[in-house]
Write a protein that holds these residues in place. Sequence first.
Motif, short mmCIF file in Angstrom:
data_model
loop_
_atom_site.label_atom_id
_atom_site.label_comp_id
_atom_site.label_asym_id
_atom_site.label_seq_id
_atom_site.Cartn_x
_atom_site.Cartn_y
_atom_site.Cartn_z
N MET A 1 72.02 75.79 57.86
CA MET A 1 70.81 75.00 58.03
C MET A 1 69.96 75.03 56.77
N ARG A 2 69.86 76.21 56.21
CA ARG A 2 69.06 76.39 55.00
C ARG A 2 69.69 75.62 53.82
N LEU A 3 71.03 75.69 53.75
CA LEU A 3 71.74 74.97 52.69
C LEU A 3 71.51 73.47 52.81
N LEU A 4 71.60 73.00 54.07
CA LEU A 4 71.46 71.57 54.33
C LEU A 4 70.05 71.10 53.98
N MET A 5 69.04 71.87 54.39
CA MET A 5 67.66 71.50 54.10
C MET A 5 67.40 71.46 52.61
N GLY A 6 67.88 72.51 51.91
CA GLY A 6 67.69 72.57 50.47
C GLY A 6 68.35 71.39 49.78
N TYR A 7 69.57 71.05 50.25
CA TYR A 7 70.30 69.95 49.65
C TYR A 7 69.58 68.62 49.90
N SER A 8 69.13 68.40 51.14
CA SER A 8 68.47 67.13 51.49
C SER A 8 67.19 66.93 50.71
N TRP A 9 66.34 67.94 50.73
CA TRP A 9 65.06 67.81 50.01
C TRP A 9 65.27 67.68 48.51
N GLY A 10 66.24 68.48 47.99
CA GLY A 10 66.56 68.40 46.56
C GLY A 10 67.00 67.01 46.17
N THR A 11 67.89 66.43 46.99
CA THR A 11 68.39 65.09 46.70
C THR A 11 67.27 64.06 46.78
N ALA A 12 66.41 64.19 47.80
CA ALA A 12 65.33 63.23 47.98
C ALA A 12 64.38 63.24 46.78
N PHE A 13 63.97 64.43 46.35
CA PHE A 13 63.04 64.52 45.22
C PHE A 13 63.70 64.08 43.92
N ALA A 14 64.98 64.47 43.73
CA ALA A 14 65.67 64.09 42.50
C ALA A 14 65.85 62.57 42.43
N SER A 15 66.17 61.94 43.57
CA SER A 15 66.32 60.48 43.58
C SER A 15 65.01 59.81 43.22
N TYR A 16 63.92 60.39 43.69
CA TYR A 16 62.62 59.81 43.41
C TYR A 16 62.31 59.86 41.92
N VAL A 17 62.68 60.98 41.29
CA VAL A 17 62.48 61.10 39.84
C VAL A 17 63.30 60.05 39.10
N LEU A 18 64.54 59.83 39.53
CA LEU A 18 65.38 58.81 38.91
C LEU A 18 64.78 57.42 39.10
N LEU A 19 64.22 57.20 40.29
CA LEU A 19 63.60 55.91 40.59
C LEU A 19 62.42 55.65 39.66
N VAL A 20 61.59 56.68 39.49
CA VAL A 20 60.44 56.55 38.58
C VAL A 20 60.91 56.25 37.16
N GLY A 21 62.01 56.93 36.75
CA GLY A 21 62.59 56.67 35.43
C GLY A 21 63.05 55.23 35.30
N TYR A 22 63.70 54.73 36.35
CA TYR A 22 64.18 53.34 36.34
C TYR A 22 63.01 52.37 36.22
N VAL A 23 61.97 52.59 37.03
CA VAL A 23 60.82 51.69 37.00
C VAL A 23 60.16 51.70 35.63
N SER A 24 60.12 52.90 34.98
CA SER A 24 59.45 53.00 33.69
C SER A 24 60.09 52.08 32.65
N ARG A 25 61.39 51.82 32.78
CA ARG A 25 62.04 50.90 31.83
C ARG A 25 62.03 49.47 32.35
N ASP A 26 62.24 49.34 33.66
CA ASP A 26 62.31 48.00 34.26
C ASP A 26 61.00 47.25 34.07
N VAL A 27 59.89 47.99 34.16
CA VAL A 27 58.56 47.38 34.07
C VAL A 27 58.34 46.74 32.68
#
Length: 183
Positions: free
Chosen positions: A60-86
């Motif tokens: 359960m702990r592994l799954l939670m860590g993985y899910s939250w980690g992926t969610a936050f990391a994706s968000y950082v990538l999204l912000v990076g994408y927007v910074s160039r796309d804009v």
Amino acid sequence: MMSTMPWNRTPSRAEELAGTDDQLSLIPAWSVLLAIAVFAGVQYLFHGVMPHHKHEMLPMRLLMGYSWGTAFASYVLLVGYVSRDVKRRRMPAALWMLIVVLLPGGIGAVVYFILRQPILRQCPNCRTEIAASYHFCPQCQFQLAPVCGQCFRGVQITDVYCTQCGHDLAEDHAPARLRAYSD
Ligand SMILES: [Zn+2]
Ligand SMILES: [Zn+2]
């Protein structure tokens, strides 16, 4: 100072031309590195900082860590994408970065993708700002994309016949299909 920050860097012309189709190349290196760091940070938070309970299940702990980690990391990538796309849409970069970063739960990103303007680029010949979908420059008639010599719809540079009208593209003398690439 501000102009040297990675998110303020103006993409070179080669990047702009190459980047119109390849969306992944729009994610800058700083945001990939930051995403990895964020993912690692979340794992540390879940496995190193948060108190371990006696009867807690490790999966359960592994799954939670993985899910939250992926969610936050994706968000950082999204912000990076927007910074160039804009930039290639000539929208106010600072304002949109603020909106995307500050509005919670990705709402800023959703607003961005709804309201973003079409991609702009410059005519290589006369520097007029034009939409990326144009086949010819509206100011100087410079050919921006390969087109059929009969119906003037867009074609792929590797096509032998036009997909819209069946015209034999090899019959066109350099202008129609290849003019944009011949010099
Ligand atoms: Zn032009
Ligand atoms: Zn055609």
